[in-house]
Design a protein around this motif. Structure first.
Motif, PDB file in Angstrom:
ATOM      1  N   GLN A 124      42.976  34.399  45.335  1.00 20.53           N
ATOM      2  CA  GLN A 124      42.750  32.964  45.294  1.00 20.53           C
ATOM      3  C   GLN A 124      43.955  32.194  45.865  1.00 20.53           C
ATOM      4  O   GLN A 124      43.789  31.204  46.587  1.00 20.53           O
ATOM      5  CB  GLN A 124      42.461  32.528  43.856  1.00 20.53           C
ATOM      6  N   ALA A 125      45.159  32.662  45.528  1.00 15.30           N
ATOM      7  CA  ALA A 125      46.354  32.005  46.064  1.00 15.30           C
ATOM      8  C   ALA A 125      46.424  32.144  47.582  1.00 15.30           C
ATOM      9  O   ALA A 125      46.752  31.198  48.312  1.00 15.30           O
ATOM     10  CB  ALA A 125      47.609  32.594  45.412  1.00 15.30           C
ATOM     11  N   GLU A 126      46.077  33.355  48.051  1.00  9.90           N
ATOM     12  CA  GLU A 126      46.089  33.569  49.501  1.00  9.90           C
ATOM     13  C   GLU A 126      45.025  32.721  50.189  1.00  9.90           C
ATOM     14  O   GLU A 126      45.259  32.163  51.271  1.00  9.90           O
ATOM     15  CB  GLU A 126      45.850  35.052  49.781  1.00  9.90           C
TER      16      GLU A 126
ATOM     17  N   ALA B 272      42.347  41.039  37.290  1.00  9.06           N
ATOM     18  CA  ALA B 272      42.624  39.596  37.193  1.00  9.06           C
ATOM     19  C   ALA B 272      43.793  39.209  38.083  1.00  9.06           C
ATOM     20  O   ALA B 272      43.776  38.164  38.753  1.00  9.06           O
ATOM     21  CB  ALA B 272      42.908  39.229  35.739  1.00  9.06           C
ATOM     22  N   THR B 273      44.829  40.050  38.122  1.00  7.30           N
ATOM     23  CA  THR B 273      45.994  39.759  38.973  1.00  7.30           C
ATOM     24  C   THR B 273      45.609  39.756  40.446  1.00  7.30           C
ATOM     25  O   THR B 273      46.015  38.873  41.223  1.00  7.30           O
ATOM     26  CB  THR B 273      47.093  40.809  38.716  1.00  7.30           C
ATOM     27  N   GLN B 274      44.803  40.732  40.827  1.00 11.08           N
ATOM     28  CA  GLN B 274      44.362  40.798  42.214  1.00 11.08           C
ATOM     29  C   GLN B 274      43.528  39.577  42.590  1.00 11.08           C
ATOM     30  O   GLN B 274      43.651  39.031  43.685  1.00 11.08           O
ATOM     31  CB  GLN B 274      43.567  42.085  42.434  1.00 11.08           C
ATOM     32  N   LYS B 275      42.698  39.123  41.622  1.00 11.28           N
ATOM     33  CA  LYS B 275      41.877  37.939  41.876  1.00 11.28           C
ATOM     34  C   LYS B 275      42.759  36.707  42.075  1.00 11.28           C
ATOM     35  O   LYS B 275      42.531  35.885  42.976  1.00 11.28           O
ATOM     36  CB  LYS B 275      40.904  37.734  40.720  1.00 11.28           C
ATOM     37  N   ASP B 276      43.774  36.599  41.207  1.00 11.41           N
ATOM     38  CA  ASP B 276      44.676  35.452  41.349  1.00 11.41           C
ATOM     39  C   ASP B 276      45.405  35.481  42.698  1.00 11.41           C
ATOM     40  O   ASP B 276      45.579  34.440  43.358  1.00 11.41           O
ATOM     41  CB  ASP B 276      45.692  35.449  40.216  1.00 11.41           C
ATOM     42  N   GLU B 277      45.827  36.647  43.107  1.00 16.16           N
ATOM     43  CA  GLU B 277      46.511  36.762  44.400  1.00 16.16           C
ATOM     44  C   GLU B 277      45.586  36.380  45.547  1.00 16.16           C
ATOM     45  O   GLU B 277      45.993  35.690  46.494  1.00 16.16           O
ATOM     46  CB  GLU B 277      47.028  38.182  44.573  1.00 16.16           C
TER      47      GLU B 277
END
Length: 433
Positions: free
Chosen positions: A30-32, A23-28
């Protein structure tokens, strides 16, 4: 992370950690992705802006090319297509203005950190009499590595910029108190009212000078001044200002007469006349009037008097005008070939004949020989190289340095006769005097 269920751990805590990491990697990611989309939009906007700047620059460059073509036509074109001096100056002003706009726009298009400092160029110092207003800009913080800073001034950078205070109106209120005696109740004392150019009028002498200089020195018509003053809420009609200028002209007349008198005290005077279109009252049209000019400038002859010019407005170009203007003058008068000046060299003139001198810039010929050199003409009328005198040599031969006597056109006899009858006729009218 493996995609096979058999490879997943059986421990629940480990699985939770893996899910949180995903989930953290996905958020990163998406932010990128959002950041990249923002940068893409910014780049697109910058491309659009740069394209607009480039388009405007291309348009200005096209206009500059057109102006350059006009200047080339003015310089190399036929005389009917050539531009006068004012038009050429206007074209150069337009070129410089366009270059300034392109330079400012390209400078503003650069990022703040990439803007290059302007190269220092030698600049003429501003006049010393101008008021100096100093602005000191102190730093918000002083860079210090020790932590207990005690700032000491070690130098400064100084720059000067030219500023202007726009003209502004003000009202001068003059009070003249009246005093009487409290005991006898007799008599009233009051200071006399000061004199003004326009008695019982509203303008001060400074305002009259401002209007006069704007109209006659700066070429700003009264109707334009009327609009300029109206922006400050001051309503002054052009008819009112025209009446003021009449008062100013009346009070300046003695000064104009004094200038002409000083000019006539000189050993030599330069005179000329030119047409001046003038409104004809009641006709709604213009008529041709004449502006007579008289100048004195003795600086090239070692004189100490300052140069001065006097003007006289007349309705005609007749000789009676110049005779009236130069009454009492018997020195040397340098003029063109206009016949109105001939009467001044007449011995029967009341003030005595004066000496007329030609203006070389009006003479259409290019080669001259003096009366002494004329004796060296051969029988065929040809002129040898020794006979072609420079104007300075001819002046040395002439005692007065300005006389016409003995001036001969250099060339063959037939050509001499033709030129004397056409191009040089206006000079030789004065030889007979």
């Amino acid at each position: 992370m493996t995609s096979h269920a058999s490879a997943l751990p059986d421990d629940i805590d480990t699985l939770k950690a893996m899910l949180i990491a995903v989930a953290t990697q996905k958020d990163e990611l998406q932010a990128e992705a959002g950041q990249l989309q923002g940068e893409t939009a910014t780049l697109k906007a910058e491309l659009v802006r740069m394209a607009a700047i480039n388009e405007r620059a291309e348009e200005r460059i096209t206009n500059l090319h057109m102006i350059i073509k006009q200047l080339e036509r003015a310089r190399f074109g036929r005389s009917s297509e050539k531009l006068d001096g004012d038009q050429q100056a206007f074209a150069f002003d337009e070129v410089q203005t366009a270059l300034g706009m392109i330079e400012a726009e390209l400078e503003a298009a650069r990022p703040t950190g990439e803007r290059r400092p302007r190269e220092a160029r030698p600049r003429k110092a501003f006049p010393a009499h101008l008021e100096r207003v100093e602005i000191v800009i102190e730093p918000e913080a002083v860079a210090c590595a020790c932590g207990s800073c005690q700032p000491v001034r070690i130098g400064e950078d100084v720059s000067e910029r030219l500023d202007v205070t726009p003209a502004k109106f003000r009202v001068i209120v003059t009070r003249r108190p009246k005093y009487g005696c409290a005991q006898c109740k007799e008599g009233v004392s009051q200071a006399p009212a000061p004199g003004h150019i326009v008695e019982a009028g509203v303008p001060s002498e400074a305002l009259l000078a401002h209007v006069a200089v704007s109209k006659y020195a700066d070429g700003l018509p009264l109707y334009r001044q009327e609009g300029i003053y109206a922006r400050d809420g001051v309503e002054i009609s052009r008819n009112t200002m025209a009446n003021w200028m009449g008062h100013v002209g009346f009070h300046l007349a003695p000064l104009a007469d004094r200038i002409l008198a000083l000019i006539k005290e000189g050993e030599r005077v330069y005179a000329d006349e030119t047409t001046l279109p003038t409104l004809s009252p009641g006709a709604g049209k213009t008529k041709t009037a004449w502006l007579w000019t008289y100048a004195r400038d003795d600086r090239t002859f070692g004189g100490q008097a300052p140069p001065m010019v006097a003007y006289r407005f007349e309705d005609s170009r007749g000789g009676e005008n110049v005779e009236r203007h130069l009454a009492g003058y018997t020195g040397l008068l340098q003029v063109d070939g206009w016949g109105a000046y001939n009467r001044l060299a007449d011995a029967r003139r009341a003030d005595g004949a004066l000496t007329l001198a030609a203006c070389w810039s009006h003479y259409p010929g290019r080669s001259f020989i003096s009366s002494t050199a004329a004796e060296k003409l051969d029988s065929g009328g040809k002129v040898g190289g020794v006979c072609r005198h420079k104007i300075s040599d001819w002046r040395k031969e002439s005692k007065s340095g300005f006389g016409f006597h003995g001036l001969v056109w250099a060339g063959s006899r037939s050509a001499c006769f033709q030129n004397l009858c056409s191009a040089s006729r206006f000079i030789f009218r004065l030889v007979a005097m």
